[in-house]
Design an enzyme around this catalytic site. Structure first.
Site, PDB file in Angstrom:
ATOM      1  N   GLU A 281       0.766  -1.171   0.166  1.00 56.19           N
ATOM      2  CA  GLU A 281      -0.233   0.364  -0.039  1.00 56.19           C
ATOM      3  C   GLU A 281       0.780   0.966  -0.247  1.00 56.19           C
ATOM      4  O   GLU A 281       0.551   2.262  -0.490  1.00 56.19           O
ATOM      5  CB  GLU A 281      -0.704   0.048   1.186  1.00 56.19           C
TER       6      GLU A 281
ATOM      7  N   TYR B  96      -6.109   6.335   5.222  1.00 51.86           N
ATOM      8  CA  TYR B  96      -5.809   5.189   3.792  1.00 51.86           C
ATOM      9  C   TYR B  96      -5.153   3.710   3.915  1.00 51.86           C
ATOM     10  O   TYR B  96      -5.689   2.435   4.608  1.00 51.86           O
ATOM     11  CB  TYR B  96      -5.306   5.287   2.436  1.00 51.86           C
TER      12      TYR B  96
ATOM     13  N   ASP C 298      -8.556   5.874  -1.115  1.00 50.71           N
ATOM     14  CA  ASP C 298      -8.107   7.265  -1.716  1.00 50.71           C
ATOM     15  C   ASP C 298      -8.288   7.639  -2.618  1.00 50.71           C
ATOM     16  O   ASP C 298      -9.941   7.946  -3.201  1.00 50.71           O
ATOM     17  CB  ASP C 298      -6.410   6.165  -1.833  1.00 50.71           C
TER      18      ASP C 298
END
Ligand code: SF4
Length: 365
Positions: free
Chosen positions: A46, A129, A147
């Site tokens: 991520e 996020y 996001d």
């Protein structure tokens, strides 16, 4: 207030979840970080995926996990090696923060990524996020992971006209996800929304005719999908003109410099460069004098070997690249080194400086 919107009335939630999840199960891409639900790997992926495309991330992810397979390995790794593993991905503060956070996980949480939203959000570089992505994907908790991608998709499906460039809008979308998320499979739900944004509901020309949730989409129904999301323009980018030089000493070694430990591209290595602020400074003789003064060395600039433009989020570098020579007596220290072509490979350089060296090598062949 828009935050009070009730999204459950806009959509048949069960049918929406089912259409989205069935599609995801069938169409999801085979990505290396989806092979298991190790929170550390989800975390690394991520962080890498912020500002970087999936295709570019895959080889970096595989190498990173190869070099630092566990939290322990990354926590104990040398920063230079970590930067080397990130070399070319850009936004280097991401990996510095990741390493600091991983050290904290090792020391404070016994090497286990915490499961509570409060604890995980307290880690360096872990914003809402990333926290939501780890908690939902790795731990199966029904937390939103919002996001730009997810905001785009939901703004269209639910007809949300809030400006996604404003930080406050995130709350609107988090509320929407909390209402829509599947409690049976939050992991697949969040990944499916992301995948839909990447493959179908793209920023321009969304493929509505192929979309598995078209029946639920209010923007499609009203024909306004191209007008969403609302996103105001960012502030203007700044242009900086630089001259950079690949300088070789009498033994065929190159002079390289370590950037300061804070600020843009901190702690990465670079070739000597100067900022040119006035058109008169662009003349080769003037550039040579500026290099000589700033390096306290006799510098001979031989020729211009090319131009490079590098675009950051807020800044554009236009670099004129020179090849040149320096006298042999350069004192080396922590921040200045003379290295051979082979040794250069051991240092982490930002992309524009990698390109400069490539230009140099091409100019010699
Ligand atoms: S129908 Fe079109 S706009 Fe709506 S979610 Fe699907 S791709 Fe996006």
């Amino acid at each position: 207030m828009l935050i009070e919107q009730n999204f459950t009335k806009k959509i048949n939630i069960n049918a929406f979840q089912q259409d989205l999840l069935t599609w995801f199960e069938r169409e999801q891409r085979d990505l290396p970080w989806r092979k298991d639900k190790d929170p550390y790997k989800v975390w690394v992926s991520e962080i890498m995926l912020q500002q970087t495309r999936v295709d570019s991330v895959i080889p970096y992810f595989n190498r990173f996990i190869d070099w630092f397979p566990t939290i322990e390995d990354l926590a104990e790794a040398d920063e230079d090696k970590v930067l080397k593993a990130w070399e070319g991905l850009g936004y280097y503060s991401r990996v510095r923060n990741l390493q600091s956070a991983v050290k904290e996980v090792k020391e404070k949480y016994n090497g286990e990524v915490p499961k509570s939203p409060e604890e995980i959000s307290g880690l360096k570089g872990v914003g809402p996020y990333t926290a939501g992505a780890i908690l939902s994907i790795a731990y199966g908790l029904p937390e939103p992971a919002v996001d730009g991608n997810v905001m785009r998709v939901l703004s269209r499906i639910l007809l949300i006209w809030d400006d996604i460039a404003k930080p406050a809008s995130r709350k609107v979308f988090e509320k929407a996800v909390r209402e829509l998320i599947s409690h049976e499979d939050p992991s697949a739900f969040n990944q499916a929304l992301m995948e839909l944004g990447a493959l179908i509901c793209t920023p321009t020309s969304p493929s509505c005719l192929l979309c598995p949730v078209r029946e639920h989409c209010h923007a499609f129904e009203e024909g306004v999908q191209e007008q969403l999301p609302v996103k105001t323009k960012k502030t203007k980018t700044r242009h900086v003109q630089l001259a950079s030089a690949i300088l070789m000493d009498e033994k065929g070694r190159f002079l390289i410099h370590k950037r300061p430990e804070s600020g843009l591209l901190a702690n990465l290595w670079e070739f000597p460069n100067i900022e040119l602020q006035h058109p008169l400074q662009f003349e080769r003789e003037a550039v040579k004098q500026q290099f000589s003064q700033s390096l306290h060395l006799e510098v001979h600039l031989e020729k211009i070997i090319g131009q490079i433009e590098h675009v950051f989020s807020h800044l554009i570098w236009n670099i004129e690249v020179y090849a040149g020579k320096i006298s042999a007596s350069v004192p080396e220290n922590e921040d200045w080194k003379l290295v051979t072509t082979e040794q250069i490979q051991e240092f982490a350089f930002p992309v524009p400086h990698q390109k400069m060296f490539k230009l140099y090598q091409d100019s010699q062949s």
